[in-house]
Write an enzyme that holds these catalytic residues in place. Structure first.
Site, mmCIF file in Angstrom:
data_model
loop_
_atom_site.group_PDB
_atom_site.id
_atom_site.type_symbol
_atom_site.label_atom_id
_atom_site.label_comp_id
_atom_site.label_asym_id
_atom_site.label_seq_id
_atom_site.Cartn_x
_atom_site.Cartn_y
_atom_site.Cartn_z
ATOM 1 C CB SER A 132 -8.074 4.094 2.727
ATOM 2 O OG SER A 132 -7.273 3.392 3.676
ATOM 3 C CE LYS A 146 -3.898 2.058 2.559
ATOM 4 N NZ LYS A 146 -4.856 1.896 3.659
ATOM 5 C CB SER A 206 -8.804 1.440 5.701
ATOM 6 O OG SER A 206 -9.479 2.662 5.676
#
Length: 492
Positions: free
Chosen positions: A155, A77, A179
């Protein structure tokens, strides 16, 4: 079977048996990433690094010195700092930032021989539930059931899309209010948020420091156990990281949950909950009961205050954390006209660098921390947070081993569908997940079924603090009983 479709466990066994090399698996993933541009999951590809790491992993495997994650290709990420590789939290304000250091989590993975395929897109500074706030444009879910493009959740949307589409064997995610778990549920994969302090936050771009926690996003519960064991560590560089030994999470996967007490919180039965989510939840409870667990109705009375408390605390911490992005030291800097000074530079840089959602949260956070409102909002939210944690503590003290809830209030929605809605509509996506962050507990999302449209839906298990092994074992039972094997049909 294509090598990019392997699980971590299957790849590990094949690598150790010499049936396949890390270079071969890595090349299969890199080819798949190049062909999946339509998903927009990767924001930076690192094929040279990947192949160099894969070759080194193959040498380690040959020498017989190989931990479980050795040779496994992963996506990272964009919130994790990776040395010499763009790490910009999907924000224009960090344009051009290439860290001179490695986050503790990624360092742990590279030390174990894992391979970095590249960086994965996300909501800007991890603020969002649909992956539409990224400066790279939205990530598209690999799931498609009509002519719409669907959200992969947020997210960690890039991580979820990449794992679901088999672009990598697994990915790192972070979870501040859901998330990891919400995108995992939307895309039919497994995502675990560990206990706060189990995984180091050092080198992870901060959103809300008392809530953020990194965890793995994987194709199976076993993979989550393997990867979490490598990501977790005690770290002197992060003062909130717990000095507790990391157990062998995979060894905890016995598949035996007889006598476990699993709570069903009545407050999670929201008004207007879709019948499909309600059915999924009761089916999940029945699966655990059939495996020998005792299902107990419990009460978590302060649940209804969780979202408002979260949306005071998280923006307050964000406004404090994001004050460091001022255009002075690194990242984007606005161009000034003659006669403009330092304050103009701060204001212009932030106006150009931060997207609308991040600006909104900074403003809310600054407001609730301001002199006249600190007690009315921020301190009151902190007291509510303590009561929410107390609800869970009392349930666990009464002998509850874990708590079963839905992971999301619906299956994935279309990109752009929430655009004109009130931002609060989007925030409601976190209704089942934020309590876990406020209380610092471990939570896992497991894919359990498809809705009428054919989209994945997940259930969440919330565990006792530091008992991720036990939680993963219960998740394994749920995963086996549900037998979820659906994959998105390839359209990209």
């Amino acid at each position: 079977m294509s090598l990019n479709k392997l699980t971590i466990a299957a790849a590990r066994d094949a690598l150790k048996a010499g049936e396949v090399t890390s270079v071969e698996i890595t090349e299969a993933c890199l080819a798949e990433i190049d062909a999946a541009g339509a998903l927009n999951a990767f924001c930076a590809k690192t094929p040279e690094i990947a192949l160099a790491q894969a070759k080194a992993a193959d040498a380690r495997l040959k020498a017989g010195d190989a931990p479980a994650m050795c040779g496994i290709p992963l996506g990272i990420k964009d919130l994790f700092c990776t040395k010499g590789v763009a790490s910009q939290a999907a924000s224009r304000i960090l344009e051009g930032f290439k860290p001179e250091y490695e986050s503790t989590v990624t360092q742990n993975l590279w030390d174990a021989g894992a391979v970095m395929l590249g960086k994965l897109s996300m909501d800007e500074f991890a603020m969002g539930s649909s992956n539409e706030t990224a400066c790279y444009g939205p990530v598209v879910s690999p799931w498609k059931v009509d002519d719409r493009q669907l959200t992969p959740g947020g997210s960690s949307g890039g991580s979820a899309a990449a794992v679901a589409a088999d672009l990598c064997l697994a990915a790192t995610g972070t979870d501040t209010g859901g998330s990891i778990r919400q995108p995992a549920a939307f895309t039919g994969i497994v995502g675990i948020k560990p206990t706060y302090g189990r995984v180091s936050r050092w080198g992870v771009v901060a959103f809300a420091s008392s809530l953020d926690q990194a965890g793995p996003m994987t194709k199976s519960v076993r993979d989550a156990a393997i990867m979490l064991g490598t990501m977790a560590s005690n770290d002197a560089k992060d003062s909130t990281c717990a000095d507790i030994p990391v157990p062998d999470f995979e060894a905890a996967l016995t598949g035996d949950i007889r006598g476990k007490k699993i709570g069903i919180p009545r407050e999670y039965r929201m008004e207007g909950m879709p019948a499909e989510i309600e059915k999924l939840w009761s089916d999940g409870a029945a699966m655990l009961r059939d495996a020998g667990a005792e299902i107990v109705e419990i009460s978590l009375p302060h649940t209804k205050y969780a979202l408002p408390a979260y949306y005071v605390i998280a923006p307050a911490e964000a406004s404090s954390n994001l004050a460091r992005y001022d255009g002075v030291r690194y990242g984007h800097r606005a161009t000034l006209s003659a006669g403009e000074g330092i304050v103009d530079m701060y204001e212009k840089t932030r106006a150009e660098g931060f997207g609308p959602e991040v600006q909104r949260r900074i403003m809310i956070g600054t407001y609730v921390l301001s002199a006249g409102f600190y007690d009315a909002y921020y301190n009151r939210a902190r007291r509510v947070r303590a009561l929410i944690k107390q609800d869970f503590d009392q349930a666990f003290a009464a002998g509850i081993d874990s708590i079963l809830t839905p992971a999301t209030p619906s299956s994935a929605f279309g990109l752009g569908e929430m655009k004109d809605a009130d931002p609060v509509e989007m925030y409601l996506n976190d209704v089942f997940t934020v309590t876990v962050n406020l209380a610092g507990l471990p939570g896992i999302s497991v894919p359990v079924g498809l809705d009428a449209k054919g989209l994945p839906m997940g259930l969440q298990l919330i565990g006792r603090p530091w008992e991720e092994g036990d939680l993963l074992n219960q998740a394994l039972v749920l995963e086996k009983a549900a037998g979820f094997a659906a994959k998105p049909a390839k359209w990209w």
